[in-house]
Write a protein that holds these residues in place. Structure first.
Motif, PDB file in Angstrom:
ATOM      1  N   GLY A  25      10.055 -45.634  33.828  1.00  0.00           N
ATOM      2  CA  GLY A  25       9.056 -45.343  34.850  1.00  0.00           C
ATOM      3  C   GLY A  25       8.567 -43.924  34.909  1.00  0.00           C
ATOM      4  N   VAL A  26       8.937 -43.075  33.973  1.00  0.00           N
ATOM      5  CA  VAL A  26       8.399 -41.714  33.948  1.00  0.00           C
ATOM      6  C   VAL A  26       6.934 -41.783  33.519  1.00  0.00           C
ATOM      7  N   GLN A  27       6.075 -41.164  34.308  1.00  0.00           N
ATOM      8  CA  GLN A  27       4.653 -41.211  34.027  1.00  0.00           C
ATOM      9  C   GLN A  27       4.340 -40.527  32.691  1.00  0.00           C
ATOM     10  N   GLU A  38       1.907 -38.616  31.787  1.00  0.00           N
ATOM     11  CA  GLU A  38       1.522 -37.207  31.873  1.00  0.00           C
ATOM     12  C   GLU A  38       2.694 -36.304  32.241  1.00  0.00           C
ATOM     13  N   ALA A  39       3.805 -36.891  32.692  1.00  0.00           N
ATOM     14  CA  ALA A  39       4.973 -36.087  33.062  1.00  0.00           C
ATOM     15  C   ALA A  39       6.008 -35.987  31.946  1.00  0.00           C
ATOM     16  N   ILE A  40       5.856 -36.737  30.864  1.00  0.00           N
ATOM     17  CA  ILE A  40       6.854 -36.722  29.787  1.00  0.00           C
ATOM     18  C   ILE A  40       6.928 -35.348  29.139  1.00  0.00           C
ATOM     19  N   GLY A  41       5.764 -34.749  28.895  1.00  0.00           N
ATOM     20  CA  GLY A  41       5.763 -33.425  28.285  1.00  0.00           C
ATOM     21  C   GLY A  41       6.473 -32.393  29.137  1.00  0.00           C
ATOM     22  N   SER A  42       6.240 -32.429  30.451  1.00  0.00           N
ATOM     23  CA  SER A  42       6.909 -31.470  31.332  1.00  0.00           C
ATOM     24  C   SER A  42       8.414 -31.721  31.393  1.00  0.00           C
ATOM     25  N   VAL A  43       8.831 -32.979  31.284  1.00  0.00           N
ATOM     26  CA  VAL A  43      10.264 -33.280  31.248  1.00  0.00           C
ATOM     27  C   VAL A  43      10.909 -32.661  30.015  1.00  0.00           C
ATOM     28  N   LEU A  44      10.256 -32.793  28.871  1.00  0.00           N
ATOM     29  CA  LEU A  44      10.804 -32.239  27.630  1.00  0.00           C
ATOM     30  C   LEU A  44      10.860 -30.715  27.681  1.00  0.00           C
ATOM     31  N   LYS A  65      10.960 -41.216  39.026  1.00  0.00           N
ATOM     32  CA  LYS A  65      10.709 -39.983  39.765  1.00  0.00           C
ATOM     33  C   LYS A  65      11.918 -39.059  39.722  1.00  0.00           C
ATOM     34  N   VAL A  66      13.132 -39.630  39.848  1.00  0.00           N
ATOM     35  CA  VAL A  66      14.353 -38.815  39.821  1.00  0.00           C
ATOM     36  C   VAL A  66      14.491 -38.105  38.476  1.00  0.00           C
ATOM     37  N   ILE A  67      14.282 -38.829  37.393  1.00  0.00           N
ATOM     38  CA  ILE A  67      14.425 -38.217  36.068  1.00  0.00           C
ATOM     39  C   ILE A  67      13.320 -37.214  35.809  1.00  0.00           C
ATOM     40  N   ALA A  68      12.119 -37.478  36.305  1.00  0.00           N
ATOM     41  CA  ALA A  68      11.017 -36.534  36.100  1.00  0.00           C
ATOM     42  C   ALA A  68      11.253 -35.241  36.869  1.00  0.00           C
ATOM     43  N   LEU A  69      11.807 -35.350  38.109  1.00  0.00           N
ATOM     44  CA  LEU A  69      12.051 -34.147  38.905  1.00  0.00           C
ATOM     45  C   LEU A  69      13.332 -33.421  38.495  1.00  0.00           C
ATOM     46  N   GLY A  70      14.330 -34.164  38.071  1.00  0.00           N
ATOM     47  CA  GLY A  70      15.610 -33.548  37.712  1.00  0.00           C
ATOM     48  C   GLY A  70      16.160 -34.079  36.413  1.00  0.00           C
ATOM     49  N   PRO A  71      15.519 -33.807  35.282  1.00  0.00           N
ATOM     50  CA  PRO A  71      16.064 -34.288  33.995  1.00  0.00           C
ATOM     51  C   PRO A  71      17.409 -33.659  33.663  1.00  0.00           C
ATOM     52  N   GLU A  72      17.770 -32.582  34.375  1.00  0.00           N
ATOM     53  CA  GLU A  72      19.070 -31.962  34.117  1.00  0.00           C
ATOM     54  C   GLU A  72      20.234 -32.891  34.455  1.00  0.00           C
ATOM     55  N   LEU A  73      19.984 -33.896  35.298  1.00  0.00           N
ATOM     56  CA  LEU A  73      21.040 -34.849  35.624  1.00  0.00           C
ATOM     57  C   LEU A  73      21.533 -35.591  34.384  1.00  0.00           C
ATOM     58  N   LEU A  74      20.650 -35.760  33.396  1.00  0.00           N
ATOM     59  CA  LEU A  74      21.047 -36.470  32.179  1.00  0.00           C
ATOM     60  C   LEU A  74      22.072 -35.693  31.370  1.00  0.00           C
ATOM     61  N   GLY A  75      22.213 -34.423  31.653  1.00  0.00           N
ATOM     62  CA  GLY A  75      23.205 -33.619  30.955  1.00  0.00           C
ATOM     63  C   GLY A  75      24.514 -33.492  31.690  1.00  0.00           C
TER      64      GLY A  75
END
Length: 676
Positions: free
Chosen positions: A447-449, A451-457, A492-502
């Motif tokens: 569900g990550v949009q 247009e937000a994938i680039g900012s997540v990376l 939304k959670v992963i887009a705002l806080g991808p650091e959680l995946l680490g």
């Protein structure tokens, strides 16, 4: 015995045809050992000869006339192959000259008394073993040139096989197993050719002018000390393919093999790495002196490569030992000119030795220039290579350009690519199709949009280096099942806080979730808090506990204030929460947590002054349109202005206190109206 000698021009022709070994037809050698005689009877036949013909033409001399002859019985399949029309004998093999040639070059023959030409000796098995000189085969004027060439190649193959048998005999005397020296000899064809050539050239020496080829070949093998060298290399854990390549590469300079191998041990090169150094450093290492090699090692040690690292470096990049001293200095200065110190250079070479000796100057310049296109300076590239030297081993066309195009497609700017390169340069070394594309597709699936994938990376580049099935998916499943995050909000959670995946599930996420649940927060409400502020699960519990205690005991705030504004835990307790709370208490006013903490200092001070002014006017009974408008504006943004009494800290419920203050305000307003 009449020695069989070849004319000089025939010997030259044999040596000239040395590299054409595969053009001649192969022959089959058969050795028969008898127990009654110490001599070895050697018989050579062509591949088309049958067993029955060999038995009738060469009877066993040990059998008596009365003893029956036992013949080998072929099965139906082998008999069919023997008599199949496709297995026709080579025309050249049917000539008596060929048989005479093969028997003349055999390793051992039945001796002849002087002067005998086609005269049977009492010890001969057959009259065909009484042979004329070998040169008579090539003196015939009517012979065909093609047949002569085939016979020369046949003679070369026979002589090569004789040399191999002499080498095997020397290995057998050296106490090697038959399987070992047979496999080794099959890989030493170049060395055996060298022995054959040297044995032929020894004929010109006075002491070997009358000796046979077998004696000269045996003498050369013994003098070269190849058998003791093979044993020494085998003792140092080198496999027989490595030993064979080293001996063939040395080109007869076998003394330098042990000399350089002993020197390699002094710089901590051990075990099979010695063979790797010999094979990958090129043949010129055997021609170099120990002083030249010591100079290279000393220069590297003076630039930060520690001596106890030297064995590892040379084992991974033996090409350094084949360079001249000037080339080693040029390659070293290429990296030192980027601003590296000796410590950075030494650790860089240890982490990736190929960076110094494997690449060409053109490749090194191209890769450094490409890295500078991301906006990096010369010193920035130096620091980057010191941190991740494996970048220099990646291909620009196959690795970097496809990745850059993929990131650009996902709206990652050049600054974002520079951040990815600096934060996690390993991303530029991984495979795009097998590592990066599946993870981006997973982000899209949860569900990550787009247009937000680039900012997540860009925000969290290490995401692309994690395992999808061992790291990323388990965290997402935990958030959905244990942390109360709904499927609608997970993107939304992963887009705002991808650091959680680490974060570690057992050591971080699970502990934080249990802590918040212990405060009385329902699981579903906790999921909404995480959706508003995902980094809530990343903080240390030792940091969360004092803030929560201050909120409940000193500020006397309800739990609802925390659930409405979970970012409260992101602010410093001593730097922002306590100072601003003291200002509010001092001025007898109160704000919601959002407006108390999120605004800047200037905005907060201005808001405090406005609230104090409204309270002063209220106390003086001044109620005008401007103040009412300002109050309505404050209410629209959610701020609350109340009086703080000295005993407010003794109240246990701030919400009850606020209601009482509002009722008190209404009573004062009515009394003022009555007075008017």
């Amino acid at each position: 015995m009449m020695p069989c000698q070849t004319k000089p021009h025939h010997l030259s022709a044999i040596l000239h045809l040395h590299d054409r070994r595969h053009s001649a037809s192969s022959t089959t050698l058969r050795f028969s050992f008898t127990t009654s005689k110490p001599s070895l009877i050697f018989t050579v036949t062509s591949s088309s000869s049958t067993h029955h013909n060999e038995t009738h033409q060469h009877p066993d001399p040990t059998t008596t006339p009365t003893s029956p002859t036992t013949l080998r019985t072929h099965n139906a399949k082998s008999t069919t192959l023997l008599h199949h029309p496709s297995h026709q004998a080579d025309p050249i093999a049917e000539k008596p000259e060929v048989k005479l040639l093969e028997l003349s070059l055999a390793r051992k023959r039945t001796p002849q008394f002087p002067g005998s030409i086609y005269v049977q000796s009492p010890s001969d098995i057959d009259v065909s073993t009484s042979l004329p000189p070998l040169q008579n085969l090539f003196d015939s004027g009517g012979s065909n040139d093609d047949d002569d060439e085939k016979m020369l190649m046949r003679a070369l193959e026979i002589r090569r096989k004789v040399t191999m048998e002499i080498f095997k005999e020397a290995m057998r005397r050296g106490k090697f197993g038959i399987t070992y020296y047979t496999n080794l000899a099959s890989r030493l064809l170049d060395f055996l050719d060298y022995v054959m050539i040297q044995a032929a050239s020894m004929k010109q020496l006075p002491e070997f002018s009358g000796s046979s080829f077998n004696l000269r070949a045996r003498t050369f093998i013994d003098d070269s000390n190849v058998v003791p060298l093979i044993r020494w290399l085998k003792h140092n854990e080198l496999s027989y393919p490595q030993i064979a390549k080293i001996i063939c590469t040395a080109r007869g300079n076998l003394d330098s093999v042990r000399r350089i191998a002993e020197w390699l041990k002094t710089i901590h090169v051990k075990g099979r790495s010695i063979g790797v150094v010999f094979l990958r450093s090129g043949g010129n290492i055997f021609d170099r002196s120990i002083e030249e090699l010591e100079e290279i090692v000393g220069y590297l040690e003076g630039n930060g490569v520690r001596m106890d690292w030297m064995g590892y470096v040379m084992s991974r990049c033996p090409e350094l030992l084949s360079f001249s001293m000037e080339e080693v200095k040029t390659r070293t200065n290429f990296y030192l000119d980027m601003g590296m110190n000796e410590k950075d250079f030494g650790t860089m070479v240890y982490d990736y030795p190929k960076l110094l000796g494997y690449l060409s100057f053109e490749e090194m310049n191209q890769k450094v220039a490409y890295l500078k296109e991301f906006g990096l300076g010369n010193e920035d590239v130096g620091r980057l290579l010191a941190f991740k030297p494996q970048l220099m081993g990646c291909s620009i066309e196959e690795r970097w350009k496809p990745l850059v195009k993929y990131l650009y497609y996902h709206r990652v700017s050049r600054d974002g690519m520079r951040r990815i390169l600096i934060v996690k340069p390993m991303i530029f070394c991984v495979d795009l199709e097998s590592n990066i594309v599946p993870k981006v597709q997973f982000l899209r699936d949860i569900g990550v949009q787009e247009e937000a994938i680039g900012s997540v990376l860009v925000k969290f580049p290490p995401l692309l280096t994690y395992s999808l099935y061992k790291k990323i998916r388990p965290v997402v499943i935990f958030l959905l099942t244990k942390a109360g995050v709904s499927q609608k909000d997970i993107g939304k959670v992963i887009a705002l806080g991808p650091e959680l995946l680490g974060c570690s599930i057992a050591k971080k996420l699970d502990l934080n979730v249990k802590y918040f649940l212990s405060l009385g927060i329902p699981l579903r409400l906790l999921g909404k808090m995480i959706a508003d502020f995902p980094m809530l699960l990343k903080y240390n519990i030792d940091v969360l506990r004092p803030k929560y205690r201050y909120l409940r005991r000193t500020m006397v705030r309800p739990l609802e204030d925390l659930t409405e504004f979970p970012r409260f835990f992101s602010y410093s307790l001593d730097g922002r929460i306590i100072p601003r709370h003291e200002i509010l208490v001092e001025n007898r006013i109160n704000f919601k947590l959002r407006y108390m903490l999120s605004s800047a200092d200037e905005e907060f001070n201005q808001r405090v002054q406005d609230a104090v002014e409204r309270r002063r006017k209220f106390e003086l009974g001044i109620v005008d349109e401007q103040s009412s408008n300002s109050r309505s504006g404050d209410d629209s943004i959610g701020s609350e202005v109340v009086d703080f009494y000295e005993n407010d800290s003794s109240s246990s419920d701030s919400e009850t206190m606020e209601d009482s203050l509002v009722s008190f305000e209404k009573e004062v307003s009515h009394s003022l109206l009555d007075l008017g």
